[in-house]
Design a protein around this motif. Structure first.
Motif, PDB file in Angstrom:
ATOM      1  N   VAL A 103       0.874  -1.173   0.000  1.00  0.00           N
ATOM      2  CA  VAL A 103       0.000   0.000   0.000  1.00  0.00           C
ATOM      3  C   VAL A 103       0.910   1.222   0.000  1.00  0.00           C
ATOM      4  N   LEU A 104       0.827   2.021  -1.048  1.00  0.00           N
ATOM      5  CA  LEU A 104       1.730   3.155  -1.235  1.00  0.00           C
ATOM      6  C   LEU A 104       0.948   4.452  -1.059  1.00  0.00           C
ATOM      7  N   PRO A 105       1.259   5.241  -0.012  1.00  0.00           N
ATOM      8  CA  PRO A 105       0.372   6.335   0.406  1.00  0.00           C
ATOM      9  C   PRO A 105       0.479   7.638  -0.365  1.00  0.00           C
ATOM     10  N   GLY A 106       1.414   7.770  -1.294  1.00  0.00           N
ATOM     11  CA  GLY A 106       1.513   9.019  -2.036  1.00  0.00           C
ATOM     12  C   GLY A 106       2.034  10.162  -1.192  1.00  0.00           C
ATOM     13  N   LYS A 107       1.513  11.354  -1.448  1.00  0.00           N
ATOM     14  CA  LYS A 107       2.050  12.550  -0.801  1.00  0.00           C
ATOM     15  C   LYS A 107       1.358  12.928   0.500  1.00  0.00           C
ATOM     16  N   ASP A 108       0.188  12.372   0.791  1.00  0.00           N
ATOM     17  CA  ASP A 108      -0.574  12.787   1.972  1.00  0.00           C
ATOM     18  C   ASP A 108      -0.183  11.925   3.170  1.00  0.00           C
ATOM     19  N   LEU A 109       0.661  12.496   4.037  1.00  0.00           N
ATOM     20  CA  LEU A 109       1.202  11.737   5.162  1.00  0.00           C
ATOM     21  C   LEU A 109       0.760  12.304   6.507  1.00  0.00           C
ATOM     22  N   ASP A 110      -0.326  13.064   6.518  1.00  0.00           N
ATOM     23  CA  ASP A 110      -0.873  13.549   7.780  1.00  0.00           C
ATOM     24  C   ASP A 110      -1.543  12.400   8.521  1.00  0.00           C
ATOM     25  N   GLY A 111      -1.762  12.594   9.818  1.00  0.00           N
ATOM     26  CA  GLY A 111      -2.286  11.522  10.659  1.00  0.00           C
ATOM     27  C   GLY A 111      -3.603  10.951  10.176  1.00  0.00           C
ATOM     28  N   ARG A 112      -4.533  11.813   9.811  1.00  0.00           N
ATOM     29  CA  ARG A 112      -5.850  11.334   9.367  1.00  0.00           C
ATOM     30  C   ARG A 112      -5.739  10.518   8.086  1.00  0.00           C
ATOM     31  N   SER A 113      -4.965  11.017   7.107  1.00  0.00           N
ATOM     32  CA  SER A 113      -4.840  10.308   5.835  1.00  0.00           C
ATOM     33  C   SER A 113      -4.213   8.933   6.038  1.00  0.00           C
ATOM     34  N   LEU A 114      -3.170   8.857   6.880  1.00  0.00           N
ATOM     35  CA  LEU A 114      -2.517   7.572   7.127  1.00  0.00           C
ATOM     36  C   LEU A 114      -3.463   6.602   7.827  1.00  0.00           C
ATOM     37  N   TYR A 115      -4.178   7.081   8.826  1.00  0.00           N
ATOM     38  CA  TYR A 115      -5.091   6.207   9.563  1.00  0.00           C
ATOM     39  C   TYR A 115      -6.181   5.667   8.654  1.00  0.00           C
ATOM     40  N   GLU A 116      -6.802   6.544   7.871  1.00  0.00           N
ATOM     41  CA  GLU A 116      -7.890   6.096   7.003  1.00  0.00           C
ATOM     42  C   GLU A 116      -7.402   5.086   5.968  1.00  0.00           C
ATOM     43  N   LEU A 117      -6.197   5.278   5.447  1.00  0.00           N
ATOM     44  CA  LEU A 117      -5.647   4.337   4.476  1.00  0.00           C
ATOM     45  C   LEU A 117      -5.331   2.998   5.139  1.00  0.00           C
ATOM     46  N   MET A 118      -4.775   3.036   6.339  1.00  0.00           N
ATOM     47  CA  MET A 118      -4.490   1.804   7.071  1.00  0.00           C
ATOM     48  C   MET A 118      -5.761   0.985   7.302  1.00  0.00           C
ATOM     49  N   GLU A 119      -6.807   1.666   7.675  1.00  0.00           N
ATOM     50  CA  GLU A 119      -8.066   0.964   7.958  1.00  0.00           C
ATOM     51  C   GLU A 119      -8.715   0.449   6.679  1.00  0.00           C
ATOM     52  N   ALA A 120      -8.688   1.249   5.624  1.00  0.00           N
ATOM     53  CA  ALA A 120      -9.344   0.859   4.371  1.00  0.00           C
ATOM     54  C   ALA A 120      -8.684  -0.358   3.735  1.00  0.00           C
ATOM     55  N   GLU A 121      -7.348  -0.439   3.832  1.00  0.00           N
ATOM     56  CA  GLU A 121      -6.632  -1.527   3.170  1.00  0.00           C
ATOM     57  C   GLU A 121      -6.199  -2.630   4.130  1.00  0.00           C
ATOM     58  N   ARG A 122      -6.587  -2.517   5.390  1.00  0.00           N
ATOM     59  CA  ARG A 122      -6.280  -3.535   6.405  1.00  0.00           C
ATOM     60  C   ARG A 122      -4.772  -3.736   6.551  1.00  0.00           C
ATOM     61  N   VAL A 123      -4.048  -2.637   6.672  1.00  0.00           N
ATOM     62  CA  VAL A 123      -2.595  -2.677   6.788  1.00  0.00           C
ATOM     63  C   VAL A 123      -2.194  -3.381   8.082  1.00  0.00           C
ATOM     64  N   THR A 124      -1.226  -4.295   7.974  1.00  0.00           N
ATOM     65  CA  THR A 124      -0.720  -5.003   9.152  1.00  0.00           C
ATOM     66  C   THR A 124       0.658  -4.511   9.583  1.00  0.00           C
ATOM     67  N   PHE A 125       1.391  -3.886   8.676  1.00  0.00           N
ATOM     68  CA  PHE A 125       2.774  -3.494   8.950  1.00  0.00           C
ATOM     69  C   PHE A 125       3.042  -2.149   8.295  1.00  0.00           C
ATOM     70  N   SER A 126       3.748  -1.270   9.023  1.00  0.00           N
ATOM     71  CA  SER A 126       4.118   0.019   8.448  1.00  0.00           C
ATOM     72  C   SER A 126       5.489   0.424   8.968  1.00  0.00           C
ATOM     73  N   ALA A 127       6.077   1.453   8.346  1.00  0.00           N
ATOM     74  CA  ALA A 127       7.409   1.900   8.735  1.00  0.00           C
ATOM     75  C   ALA A 127       7.545   3.378   8.441  1.00  0.00           C
ATOM     76  N   GLY A 128       8.172   4.109   9.363  1.00  0.00           N
ATOM     77  CA  GLY A 128       8.358   5.535   9.164  1.00  0.00           C
ATOM     78  C   GLY A 128       9.193   6.155  10.262  1.00  0.00           C
ATOM     79  N   VAL A 129       9.423   7.457  10.137  1.00  0.00           N
ATOM     80  CA  VAL A 129      10.243   8.194  11.097  1.00  0.00           C
ATOM     81  C   VAL A 129       9.363   8.741  12.217  1.00  0.00           C
ATOM     82  N   PRO A 130       9.952   9.074  13.376  1.00  0.00           N
ATOM     83  CA  PRO A 130       9.146   9.526  14.520  1.00  0.00           C
ATOM     84  C   PRO A 130       8.250  10.728  14.225  1.00  0.00           C
ATOM     85  N   THR A 131       8.708  11.678  13.415  1.00  0.00           N
ATOM     86  CA  THR A 131       7.896  12.873  13.177  1.00  0.00           C
ATOM     87  C   THR A 131       6.565  12.529  12.514  1.00  0.00           C
ATOM     88  N   VAL A 132       6.553  11.535  11.639  1.00  0.00           N
ATOM     89  CA  VAL A 132       5.304  11.118  10.995  1.00  0.00           C
ATOM     90  C   VAL A 132       4.377  10.474  12.022  1.00  0.00           C
TER      91      VAL A 132
END
Length: 577
Positions: A252-281
């Motif tokens: 699942v490739l999130p594109g340019k929208d990396l705000d909290g709401r966009s990430l959460y909604e994408l995780m839920e919609a695609e049933r993401v089990t694993f993610s990776a990122g830096v602390p600021t995100v």
């Protein structure tokens, strides 16, 4: 000496194209889902991804790109960027991912230093390309990662990616190439001086993918839905675009929208089990979760790296949301993964407090990574979890030298990381600081990372950085620079009191200053060089003799206070060189 007996196994090169070919053949119907820059969604499979990557290879060859030449990208995490990863390296060219968050002058230097022949870019970066193109005369062409209908109106002549692919059918066999030939080029963030290039090989890329996918590392499998939030322009998204296909995991490739709401909604919609990122995100995601009262329904584990994971963040994800945090450490020069925290069966039976302490460290080295810590004169120091020194590494995924340089940074065959660390008897790594950021007070060392982690554990603190201030008597004293959480209130005195039962008295920062935001590098790390320049004239309270300074009331016995923290017999080995 008797010659060694040679084995009788097939000599098959380890190549990047084999990773995608494996996924296309055995996990061909597994999805790759992308949020497109154009605003809609794109879905296809590994089998379709390989076909389009082959079409790109055909197109680049038709443009005259030769094996070994560099093809650059400015792009977010999306399916076209993934195709570029494989379509360039697959036929022997070099995929050069560029961080668009760098200063334009740095980017122009990187393009010219790499001698990029073509640059593929997401349309959000069209203004940047217009600014760069006149400075990059060696670039033969600029290609917008879109179709003709969405091609931006620009001063720079550009073609569209889809038009480039259109004449080609994908009936292409990946060539057999030398596994030691170059595959990817990634530049360091260049916080001081010019950025430096790390030129990976096909062999190192494939070995890194194997190591990253192992259960004791990222632990990826065909059951996973993987969303790399770490950008694909940053050290190849920590190898996930290679380890994911190797394991047959859905991407699942999130594109340019990396705000909290966009990430959460994408995780839920695609049933993401694993993610990776830096602390600021992840700070943004946690803030949204708390504000919205949201819970995860599928996310099981996440990797936090790029800079040290604050213990408060680890506790929030694990205790409040039931997500396993894998604390990771690495470098561009290491492809990049160096170590990760995965507890053994015995460690999981220890008391929760002991487990938490282990999770807050940087973990064990992945297979193929060797480590040591050294002191004065390159003397190797013991693995006792207490003695700290400069961290050196070596392995098949560690650079030998930087791109287009004649000299090697290696010391006796080892790469000096610039980190100060300890290693315990079980090989668990604990980064105590960057060698340039550690604070020397009264002849002893203070970890800026430890002081920052304590600060961000305070409920009113969103982010903190600790830097050294020059001091007339103690050489250096710590200054804490703090960003408050929205609508939160905390005073300097309250923050200093927060340290009282957590560190020895002489570690407590001399002063606290509050700012609206902290400077970060293009990869999300705190830019302490900028902070040190901004606050270089700030006078520590202890230098003024202020009554409320942590050192003022112990000035008569400060030397004893310092010495009491480090037994005399250990002092020489515990101080980094």
């Amino acid at each position: 000496m008797t010659a060694s007996l040679q084995g009788q196994m097939m000599d098959m090169p380890l190549t990047v194209s084999a990773l995608l070919a494996h996924a296309a053949r055995f996990y061909g119907t597994v999805e790759i889902v992308s949020r497109r820059i154009e605003g809609d969604w794109h879905r296809y499979t590994y089998r379709e991804c390989e076909r389009r990557a082959k079409r790109l290879a055909q197109a680049l060859i038709a443009l005259g790109v030769e094996p070994g030449e560099r093809v650059a990208t400015f792009a977010w995490n999306g399916y076209r960027h993934l195709e570029t990863y494989y379509g360039t390296a697959g036929f022997g060219a070099v995929c050069h991912t560029i961080n668009p968050r760098l200063f334009p002058e740095q980017i122009a230097f990187i393009i010219n230093h790499a001698q990029d022949r073509y640059v593929l870019f997401d349309i959000t970066f069209a203004p940047l390309v217009d600014r760069l193109a006149p400075q990059c005369p060696q670039v033969r062409g600029w290609i917008a990662l879109t179709d003709d209908a969405h091609r931006p109106d620009m001063r720079t002549p550009v073609s569209s990616y889809e038009t480039l692919l259109a004449p080609h059918d994908g009936a292409f066999d990946w060539p057999r190439i030398d596994e030691r030939s170059a595959s990817y080029l990634c530049y360091t963030s260049g916080t001081t001086g010019h950025p430096k290039g790390a030129l990976y090989t096909h062999r190192s890329t494939v070995l890194h993918a194997y190591g990253a996918a192992l259960p004791n590392a990222l632990g990826l499998s065909a059951r996973d839905v993987v969303m790399p939030v770490v950008p694909m322009f940053h050290v190849n998204a920590w190898g996930i675009p290679h380890a994911g296909p190797l394991a047959g995991a859905k991407l699942v490739l999130p594109g340019k929208d990396l705000d909290g709401r966009s990430l959460y909604e994408l995780m839920e919609a695609e049933r993401v089990t694993f993610s990776a990122g830096v602390p600021t995100v992840w700070l943004g995601l946690l803030a949204y979760m708390k504000e919205a009262g949201a819970r995860f329904s599928s996310l099981e584990r996440m990797v936090i790296g790029g800079s040290a994971c604050p213990p408060a963040m680890l506790r929030a994800f694990e205790d409040d949301y039931g997500v396993e945090v894998i604390h990771a450490w690495g470098m561009t020069e290491m492809s990049p993964l160096g170590s990760l925290v995965k507890l053994t069966g015995e460690e999981r039976r220890r008391p929760p407090a002991e487990q938490r302490k282990l999770r807050e460290k940087q973990g064990r080295a992945g297979f193929g990574v060797e480590m040591k810590i050294v002191g004065d004169g390159g003397r190797e120091l013991p693995w006792d979890g207490v003695t700290f020194g400069d961290l050196h590494v070596r392995g098949p995924c560690v650079i030998d030298r930087y791109y287009r340089t004649d000299t090697s940074p290696l010391i006796d065959g080892w790469f000096p990381t610039g980190d100060v660390a300890t290693l315990d008897a079980d090989g668990c790594l604990h980064i105590t600081d960057r060698s340039k950021d550690v604070i020397k007070s009264g002849g002893e060392w203070i970890s800026s990372i430890d002081l920052e982690n304590i600060a961000v554990a305070h409920p009113a603190v969103a982010e903190a950085a600790c830097i050294a201030l020059a001091h007339p008597r103690w050489n250096e004293r710590p200054l804490l620079v703090v960003v408050k959480r929205p609508d939160a209130q905390v005073t300097r005195e309250e923050l200093l009191a927060f340290y009282a039962d957590k560190v020895v008295k002489w570690w407590i920062p001399d002063d606290v200053v509050f700012v609206d935001e902290l400077p970060h590098t293009a990869t999300g790390k705190l830019q302490k060089l900028t902070l040190r320049e901004q606050w270089r004239d700030h006078v520590p309270p202890s230098a003024r003799g202020d009554a409320d300074c942590p050192l003022t009331d112990v000035s008569t016995d400060l030397n004893a206070d310092h010495a009491g923290c480090v037994p005399p017999s250990d002092r020489a080995t515990r101080s980094p060189p």
